[in-house]
Design an enzyme around this catalytic site. Structure first.
Site, PDB file in Angstrom:
ATOM      1  N   HIS A 160      15.280  -6.505 -17.015  1.00 60.04           N
ATOM      2  CA  HIS A 160      13.974  -6.260 -16.749  1.00 60.04           C
ATOM      3  C   HIS A 160      13.205  -5.889 -17.355  1.00 60.04           C
ATOM      4  O   HIS A 160      12.992  -4.590 -16.796  1.00 60.04           O
ATOM      5  CB  HIS A 160      13.936  -7.066 -15.437  1.00 60.04           C
ATOM      6  CG  HIS A 160      12.731  -7.829 -15.025  1.00 60.04           C
ATOM      7  ND1 HIS A 160      11.554  -7.170 -14.528  1.00 60.04           N
ATOM      8  CD2 HIS A 160      12.283  -8.823 -15.969  1.00 60.04           C
ATOM      9  CE1 HIS A 160      10.836  -8.221 -14.408  1.00 60.04           C
ATOM     10  NE2 HIS A 160      10.863  -9.207 -15.500  1.00 60.04           N
ATOM     11  N   TYR A 176     -14.375  -1.171  14.311  1.00 59.63           N
ATOM     12  CA  TYR A 176     -13.503  -0.623  13.059  1.00 59.63           C
ATOM     13  C   TYR A 176     -15.021   0.271  13.211  1.00 59.63           C
ATOM     14  O   TYR A 176     -16.210   0.785  12.656  1.00 59.63           O
ATOM     15  CB  TYR A 176     -14.774  -1.569  12.467  1.00 59.63           C
ATOM     16  CG  TYR A 176     -13.865  -2.913  11.578  1.00 59.63           C
ATOM     17  CD1 TYR A 176     -12.579  -2.281  11.192  1.00 59.63           C
ATOM     18  CD2 TYR A 176     -14.114  -4.386  11.967  1.00 59.63           C
ATOM     19  CE1 TYR A 176     -11.951  -3.468  10.581  1.00 59.63           C
ATOM     20  CE2 TYR A 176     -13.581  -4.681  11.785  1.00 59.63           C
ATOM     21  CZ  TYR A 176     -12.469  -4.222  10.773  1.00 59.63           C
ATOM     22  OH  TYR A 176     -10.659  -5.412  10.757  1.00 59.63           O
TER      23      TYR A 176
END
Lengths: 545, 545
Positions: free
Chosen positions: B118, B400
């Site tokens: 490939h 966060y």
């Protein structure tokens, strides 16, 4: 809290009086002085309510401390006709081995036995060993009190010989002969040009660095400029009118004041040298200082000259009035976008801590670029122009840039790296000192932390075990403004010394509000010019059993 | 250079045809698709001259490559009546051991022997093993050519049983039943809510991440919004009028386009987990992607609502139209100063790479905050308001944020840390993969580098020996604008594999234009939520003798 501390002091014996240090130290505050080192009372004019509070409790504490610490000291003042000494004799007495002498006015004192009792700590008094006390008392105005003089008088051993002249000044053929006098506490890395840093033990004693202790990074001799004839030349835009501004003209612009930490790119270079040789002065951790600056905003001056933001990238170039033998002046530049942004607070400063700029710091006018490397804060400013390219100065294009550790002097291409502007997150330990022996029980670790670009310091982690575990330090100093955190935070950690430890590997690392952190080690950020060392700062100390 | 490569190709035998990969890979370019995964021709509308150049040489190279690589392949297409397979049978053939099958339309192919040939490399083809080729050919439009179909036809082994239905959709009682279909190449970290990242080997194949491969970080089910009835509610200042904006109303504002890299705070969390357990999804290095966003500038919309910069600190709060069972919506905020700064280019985006936003990425409108953590880029935007405080959302106040490694879930105080906004300097290696075996001779190391706050990437250092020595990587991708470097740089290093080495410890570290660097190790930046891992990225590979 204060009462608790006073109570604890009462039960201490004389042998433990040196512990008073930790109680008293916080009332020792700096006063700003000019270059003459004459003792002065504090002359800060800006609003600092904590300072006046500090002065308030200081009297009480000092009185008490003096009684407790010194009441058994025998009066040793010489009652007979005074013995005479030369300055040279005094200067040879500067260690415990030779005895520790100091002078005040024309009097000579042997303070060997007092050193360990000094409320500010022995290390601070040792800075004056072998020389005059005045430059230090000028910084620490707490000494300017009758009972401090009384204590000193007890150690008098004689007087300075009136026939002994002060050391001769430098030869006039020396281009550096006109340089100003400097504070004796400064650690000199180079005399010509003059480059010096405050000793670490003094660096974080004050949030605002006293002018005489502010680190000095000169590239050339200090020019001797007449404030009356001084003119700042501002080049106008194409077709526009240039400005020629006197000091009075500059004062007509709105006066803007801002507290800014200035750091040399070479701060902590000496740690990089240990990895591999670099080209540059051996700065320790003291090539950083903080002052309250005042002046005209650069954006206001540029606007008056007719400059405005251009579509394409442009730069504001600065030229100093210091120059080498070929007449080449020091120069540097910053992006126009920063220069024109009122929020960036770039100053053409004519005051430092409420005083005219000292000569070593750019008298009469210097640039102050908050959040940016010291090399762009051009001193003795002579010319400002707006150019499509960065300054062609050596210091903009062939210096003050960072490179990969793989780049050496054979392979370096200075055009491949951007000039240093904003600096990365930085922190260092100022207490205890590397190699010091500390008492078991509790240790106090102190230091500073700062980041470039107005980024605030959000946390300092301290390790006592070489980085295995971490404790969060307490942040002192002024609160920082969002996006405009131009000044450092001082910090401290008080922690138990782990039982049974004979040595400690103390490390600090800081985090800024973009959550940038410091790298662990120096070698991977080593670079041929030894700039930008912001690796974890490490201090190794011994613990008394 | 191209001629040289072609010449080299001519002398290669079939056994070495896989080396064609390195020559051909650069002409494999992405095309953006919508959610339906239908093959499409490239639809980028913005100026990308290098792309058209790439497409130009691609035809030539592919023709040549196909001839060289496949001329000896025997025709294996089944001449008899086709054999029938179910989708389940196909999906069980997904490794060299079982054989590698794929489908295209209703046809089934055994490509086991083709995998190593490939031109895009075996790893890329293996992503489609056991399933349909269409989603991948949709991304890599180079496949949409007759001779590629001819090559594929040689491997046909049968057809899909027409009675075999596609797998049933999720139950309708499932709140996630309405989620959109996703690209099969995505590595899924959580199905409900959907969180997935592109495989590293695809991540840096394209400077612009194709929409279907863009990492997806959902906190809740994906809302199904009607663009005709959609309204964005903008709260006005006190006494002012609120706005209710349709999608057409938003399109009336000047359309602003900007290329922005979005990174999740949890990117590379899986490396933190190896130090000590953390709470969070196991993101590898793929929670970061880059798109060309278009929409109205937030500053224009806020100005129309009557908002202007306030003297005191204020925040723009965003609420999504996604919500949990209690009706609580996703929310976050950014400082008003950033929102109102035209130079910060904060968008209310309605286009992603020239297409309407895919549902997983906030259709019809999301916030894009260049240089800031992904958590503030609120998707399915429903409401915008200006508040004196940050958003009270869980994700702003209780998530966060970064902490010291010493902080655990018993001691954490979320109020003590600032919400993450700008992210620190980051880089990672995407090729070779960790644990891969590479050939001796030369190694190509590829990856990405990005910094928050618009700070440009100025250098990437790569080490092949665990950090002892470093080489400077070549920066690919678009040039970055000063102060507005919102998008990543891709980079590569081609270097000889040191002779005799059986293994390599490859490391990358990047530097931004504030000379911020990445920390050496993960443990000292470990935190209980596993965010902000920007330590040096390390990959360990084996070398064939």
């Amino acid at each position: 809290m204060l009462l608790l501390r006073l109570h604890r002091v009462r039960v201490l014996g004389l042998q433990q009086a040196s512990r008073l240090r930790s109680t008293l130290r916080f009332c020792i505050r700096a006063c700003s002085t000019d270059d003459s080192f004459q003792p002065q009372y504090p002359s800060f004019t800006y609003n600092d309510s904590s300072a006046s509070r500090g002065w308030g409790v200081m009297g009480t504490l000092l009185g008490l401390g003096a009684v407790l610490a010194y009441h058994e000291c025998r009066c040793r003042a010489d009652q007979e006709s005074p013995r005479m000494y030369t300055r040279e004799e005094v200067s040879s007495h500067c260690s415990p081995k030779t005895g520790i002498w100091v002078t005040f006015g024309h009097e000579v004192f042997d303070v060997t036995e007092f050193v360990d009792l000094h409320p500010g700590g022995p290390a601070k008094l040792m800075l004056a060993a072998g020389g005059p006390l005045e430059p230090f008392w000028a910084l620490y105005a707490v000494h300017n009190q009758p009972h401090v003089r009384e204590i000193l008088a007890q150690y008098k051993i004689g007087e300075l010989n009136p026939n002994d002249k002060a050391p001769p000044t430098l030869e006039t053929s020396d281009p550096y002969a006109g340089d100003p006098p400097r504070h004796p506490a400064l650690k000199v890395n180079s005399q010509r040009p003059f480059n010096a840093e405050p000793p670490t033990e003094l660096l974080t004693e004050n949030y605002i660095t006293p002018n005489p202790l502010f680190f000095t990074r000169n590239h050339l001799p200090v020019p001797n400029l007449d404030p009356d004839t001084y003119r700042l030349h501002v080049v106008g835009p194409p077709g526009g009118q240039p400005l020629s501004l006197s000091l009075d003209d500059l004062r007509q612009f709105p006066k803007h004041e801002v507290t800014v930490t200035v750091q040399c790119a070479g701060n902590r270079r000496s740690e990089m040298t240990k990895v591999k040789e670099v080209k540059g002065l051996e700065w320790r951790a003291g090539a950083i200082s903080t002052a309250r600056w005042a002046g005209a905003r650069l954006c206001d001056v540029l606007a008056q000259a007719g400059h405005h933001l251009s579509e394409t990238e442009a730069h504001v170039c600065f030229e100093g009035l210091d120059s080498d033998l070929t007449g080449t002046a020091y120069g540097a530049s910053i992006p126009l976008a920063r220069a024109l942004d009122p929020e960036a607070e770039v100053l053409l400063a004519y005051e430092m801590n409420g005083q005219p700029l000292p000569r070593d710091h750019g008298f009469p006018v210097r640039v102050v670029v908050p959040g940016v490397v010291g090399a762009r804060h051009v001193k003795w400013l002579g010319k400002v122009s707006v150019e499509p390219e960065e300054s062609y100065s050596h210091w903009q294009r062939r210096d003050y840039k960072g490179f990969s550790p793989s780049v050496d002097w054979d392979t370096v291409d200075f055009d491949l790296a951007p000039s240093i502007q904003e600096l990365p997150i930085q922190s260092a330990i100022t207490e205890p000192r590397d190699g010091e022996t500390i008492e078991s029980g509790e240790v106090t670790v102190k230091g500073y932390a700062w980041s470039g670009g107005g980024r605030a310091v959000v946390r300092v982690d301290v390790s006592l075990d070489g980085g295995l575990t971490w404790q969060v330090a307490e942040l002192d100093g002024e609160e920082q403004r969002p996006r405009k955190a131009w000044a450092w935070r001082l910090w401290r950690l008080q922690a138990p010394v782990p039982a049974g430890q004979k040595e400690l590997n103390i490390i600090c690392k800081a985090v800024d509000d973009s959550y940038n952190v410091q790298p662990d080690t120096v070698a991977p950020i080593w670079n041929l010019r030894g700039v930008l060392n912001n690796a974890w700062h490490r201090v190794h100390v011994y613990v008394t059993p």
